[in-house]
Enzyme design. Sequence first.
Site, short mmCIF file in Angstrom:
data_model
loop_
_atom_site.label_atom_id
_atom_site.label_comp_id
_atom_site.label_asym_id
_atom_site.label_seq_id
_atom_site.Cartn_x
_atom_site.Cartn_y
_atom_site.Cartn_z
N PRO A 81 27.75 -11.41 -116.90
CA PRO A 81 27.05 -10.44 -117.75
C PRO A 81 28.01 -9.59 -118.56
O PRO A 81 28.99 -9.05 -118.03
CB PRO A 81 26.27 -9.60 -116.73
CG PRO A 81 25.99 -10.56 -115.61
CD PRO A 81 27.24 -11.41 -115.53
N CYS A 82 27.71 -9.49 -119.86
CA CYS A 82 28.67 -8.87 -120.78
C CYS A 82 28.30 -7.46 -121.20
O CYS A 82 29.07 -6.79 -121.88
CB CYS A 82 28.78 -9.74 -122.04
SG CYS A 82 27.22 -9.88 -122.97
N GLN A 83 27.11 -6.97 -120.78
CA GLN A 83 26.64 -5.69 -121.31
C GLN A 83 27.59 -4.53 -121.01
O GLN A 83 27.70 -3.58 -121.79
CB GLN A 83 25.24 -5.38 -120.76
CG GLN A 83 24.16 -6.32 -121.26
CD GLN A 83 24.04 -7.59 -120.42
OE1 GLN A 83 24.89 -7.88 -119.58
NE2 GLN A 83 22.97 -8.34 -120.64
N GLY A 84 28.29 -4.61 -119.89
CA GLY A 84 29.21 -3.54 -119.52
C GLY A 84 30.43 -3.45 -120.42
O GLY A 84 31.13 -2.44 -120.42
N TYR A 85 30.68 -4.51 -121.20
CA TYR A 85 31.85 -4.53 -122.09
C TYR A 85 31.47 -4.59 -123.57
O TYR A 85 32.33 -4.55 -124.44
CB TYR A 85 32.72 -5.76 -121.78
CG TYR A 85 33.12 -5.86 -120.33
CD1 TYR A 85 34.06 -5.00 -119.79
CD2 TYR A 85 32.54 -6.82 -119.50
CE1 TYR A 85 34.43 -5.09 -118.45
CE2 TYR A 85 32.91 -6.92 -118.16
CZ TYR A 85 33.85 -6.06 -117.64
OH TYR A 85 34.20 -6.16 -116.32
#
Length: 378
Positions: A81-85
């Site tokens: 999951p990429c949302q944190g970056y």
Amino acid sequence: MNAKPKIVDLFCGCGGFGLGAELAGFQTVAAVDIDETLQSAYRLNFPETNVLTADLAKTGRKFWSEHLNGLQVDGVIGGPPCQGYSRMGTSDVDDPRRTLLGHFFRNVNIIKPKFFIMENVEGLLDEKNRSELDLALQILHKKYTILPPVVLDASDCGAPTKRRRVIVIGYNKKLMPPIDMDSINRVVIPKVTVQEAISDLASPVPQNKDPGDFGWGNYISSNGLSSYAKRMRTKPTDGLGWKVAKEHLSNGLISGFFDTAHAASVMKRYGETPQGSIDKISRAKRLEWRGFCPTLRAGTGSDKGSHQAVRPIHPSAPRVITVREAARLQGFPDWFVFNPTKWHSFRMIGNSVSPLMSYHLLKGIYDSCIQERGELAA
């Protein structure tokens, strides 16, 4: 070669990464994700893959022993999951999904593939995030040679969308020849415009209340098709595709055509928005026939408020694009189905790795696997 090289797909979503691998000549033997709704498309489109719903932060040796049963895996692919970056969101340093980067590499150590490919957003290389990537890479067993991270754009891989992604590749030099990213990236792929991608698709069909209807629609014409449209219309290879979708495709019908209802004032505003410009209220960009689609966003799942992402406006019609148009722009073929619900379908597409980017990467590696297997057989 007696058997296709084997792939395990982590954080698999609907299957964009896995599809590219399959088209490049691999066999996806297992696909894991925690979101069963996103996985529903994987189950339909990859009927021969073992699709597993599990939390990859908790999977260990017992889990993989049970599901792989001693199988030698050639490659592990995945996009944590990429949302944190992401630069598009808040890039919250306390987002628990950021820890999943390390769990990708922890699972690689357990599976022991010959190579791995990890995909994520470009923001992962930003100064505030790069240390987390470096820390996560330290988890890997020392037998893996790790290539420097590279940034690829899906538009350079044959997809009609600007979607820049970080790619991290590693391989076990004792089990396969070196992977040469320079050689892979020297392959020149023609650019594809929005017009080449979606101009042969018919107008949307009215939304209905049938929970099992995938929104079947058709093509405008088969005359003067672009090379890209012809490619997207190709039937799936053996072992891929949902039986129902393949039957519909034989009759010229494909999924994802449900319309989105707009108020008259919204349609007027969209119609007055020039191609390439952004609607001032919705912030939706109007696509240009001769341009590229911007990065398609996923929105959020029910655990994060069920927010819908802004969808691009069609180049000539006063409406947002359909699921099928979004799929074409991301690089999914017409036989690929998503979900009867538009919101879930757009989440699937927005979260996915472009199958064409996946194919571009894995085709070069596949050739290395063939070479290595030939040497072993000699």
